[in-house]
Design an enzyme around this catalytic site. Structure first.
Site, mmCIF file in Angstrom:
data_model
loop_
_atom_site.group_PDB
_atom_site.id
_atom_site.type_symbol
_atom_site.label_atom_id
_atom_site.label_comp_id
_atom_site.label_asym_id
_atom_site.label_seq_id
_atom_site.Cartn_x
_atom_site.Cartn_y
_atom_site.Cartn_z
ATOM 1 N N GLY A 49 -5.713 -35.089 30.266
ATOM 2 C CA GLY A 49 -5.199 -36.449 30.286
ATOM 3 C C GLY A 49 -5.996 -37.260 31.282
ATOM 4 O O GLY A 49 -6.623 -36.699 32.195
ATOM 5 N N GLN A 54 -8.005 -44.491 36.871
ATOM 6 C CA GLN A 54 -8.862 -43.443 37.439
ATOM 7 C C GLN A 54 -10.346 -43.775 37.315
ATOM 8 O O GLN A 54 -11.176 -43.167 37.985
ATOM 9 C CB GLN A 54 -8.577 -42.083 36.772
ATOM 10 C CG GLN A 54 -7.213 -41.532 37.131
ATOM 11 C CD GLN A 54 -6.988 -40.173 36.495
ATOM 12 O OE1 GLN A 54 -6.535 -40.091 35.361
ATOM 13 N NE2 GLN A 54 -7.314 -39.106 37.206
ATOM 14 N N CYS A 93 -5.338 -32.769 39.280
ATOM 15 C CA CYS A 93 -5.692 -34.121 38.854
ATOM 16 C C CYS A 93 -7.186 -34.332 39.051
ATOM 17 O O CYS A 93 -7.736 -33.923 40.085
ATOM 18 C CB CYS A 93 -4.904 -35.138 39.683
ATOM 19 S SG CYS A 93 -5.277 -36.851 39.286
ATOM 20 N N LEU A 94 -7.823 -34.968 38.069
ATOM 21 C CA LEU A 94 -9.263 -35.237 38.183
ATOM 22 C C LEU A 94 -9.566 -36.074 39.425
ATOM 23 O O LEU A 94 -10.655 -36.006 39.969
ATOM 24 C CB LEU A 94 -9.764 -35.969 36.928
ATOM 25 C CG LEU A 94 -9.567 -35.248 35.586
ATOM 26 C CD1 LEU A 94 -10.097 -36.106 34.453
ATOM 27 C CD2 LEU A 94 -10.226 -33.886 35.593
ATOM 28 N N HIS A 135 2.689 -37.532 34.242
ATOM 29 C CA HIS A 135 1.599 -37.571 35.229
ATOM 30 C C HIS A 135 0.713 -38.803 34.995
ATOM 31 O O HIS A 135 0.395 -39.526 35.946
ATOM 32 C CB HIS A 135 0.799 -36.267 35.117
ATOM 33 C CG HIS A 135 -0.401 -36.177 36.007
ATOM 34 N ND1 HIS A 135 -0.549 -35.192 36.959
ATOM 35 C CD2 HIS A 135 -1.535 -36.940 36.098
ATOM 36 C CE1 HIS A 135 -1.707 -35.365 37.587
ATOM 37 N NE2 HIS A 135 -2.327 -36.405 37.077
ATOM 38 N N GLU A 136 0.337 -39.049 33.732
ATOM 39 C CA GLU A 136 -0.575 -40.163 33.440
ATOM 40 C C GLU A 136 0.107 -41.522 33.614
ATOM 41 O O GLU A 136 -0.504 -42.462 34.118
ATOM 42 C CB GLU A 136 -1.163 -40.036 32.027
ATOM 43 C CG GLU A 136 -1.956 -38.751 31.762
ATOM 44 C CD GLU A 136 -3.013 -38.424 32.810
ATOM 45 O OE1 GLU A 136 -3.537 -39.344 33.463
ATOM 46 O OE2 GLU A 136 -3.304 -37.229 32.979
ATOM 47 N N HIS A 139 0.099 -42.628 37.114
ATOM 48 C CA HIS A 139 -1.168 -43.247 37.548
ATOM 49 C C HIS A 139 -1.131 -44.764 37.364
ATOM 50 O O HIS A 139 -1.696 -45.506 38.158
ATOM 51 C CB HIS A 139 -2.345 -42.697 36.733
ATOM 52 C CG HIS A 139 -2.932 -41.428 37.264
ATOM 53 N ND1 HIS A 139 -3.526 -41.349 38.511
ATOM 54 C CD2 HIS A 139 -3.053 -40.186 36.720
ATOM 55 C CE1 HIS A 139 -3.977 -40.108 38.699
ATOM 56 N NE2 HIS A 139 -3.698 -39.383 37.639
#
Ligand code: ZN
Length: 158
Positions: A49, A54, A93-94, A135-136, A139
């Site tokens: 995701g 981000q 997380c990225l 999670h997304e 963000h």
């Protein structure tokens, strides 16, 4: 298709609350290109995701890899209902490389969002998919999983 640079914590851009994805941007070449780039960035980074902030774009767009290697874009996603039951799982997380930890989230959620054409759709997600959506969407509100970790499982400072 270009892979974009993923911003990493503590970059303040990750804490900005994203604005609604504008109506007039649905169905444009720019939106199609941006969506492809976001998917490509997620693939290059091996994520399941990714959210627009981000890569420094503060519009409410997320990509969720819904399995079978079929990433899908969700515009203006909103959680419209959630299970009372919560589950704990390990997240990463990225934007927070090298860090993993346990987060408690709703076991299932219903998400309404617009597709790339601007049409409303409703999705019900459970388990891993539900976790990725939560999670997304976090963000988009400037929230990172590290804000919700109850226990780190991997951290450079551990
Ligand atoms: Zn993340």
């Amino acid at each position: 298709m270009t892979s974009k640079t993923v911003l990493t914590s503590p970059n303040a851009e990750l804490r900005v609350i994203s604005s609604e994805f504008p109506k007039e941007e649905f169905g444009t070449k720019e939106t199609a290109a941006f969506t492809r780039d976001l998917i490509e960035t997620m693939r290059v980074e091996n994520g399941i995701g990714i959210a627009a902030p981000q890569v420094g774009v503060h519009k409410r767009v997320i990509i969720v890899d819904v399995g079978n290697n079929k990433p899908q874009a969700f515009f203006n996603p909103k959680i419209t209902s959630k299970s009372f039951t919560k589950i704990e799982s390990e997240e990463g997380c990225l934007s927070v490389p090298g860090v993993f930890g346990i987060v408690k989230r709703h076991r299932s959620v219903t998400v309404t969002a617009q597709n790339i054409k601007g049409l409303n759709e409703t999705f019900r997600a459970e388990g891993l998919m539900a976790i990725v959506f939560q999670h997304e969407i976090d963000h988009l509100d400037g929230i990172l999983f590290i804000d919700k970790v109850t226990r780190y499982t991997s951290h450079p400072k551990l």
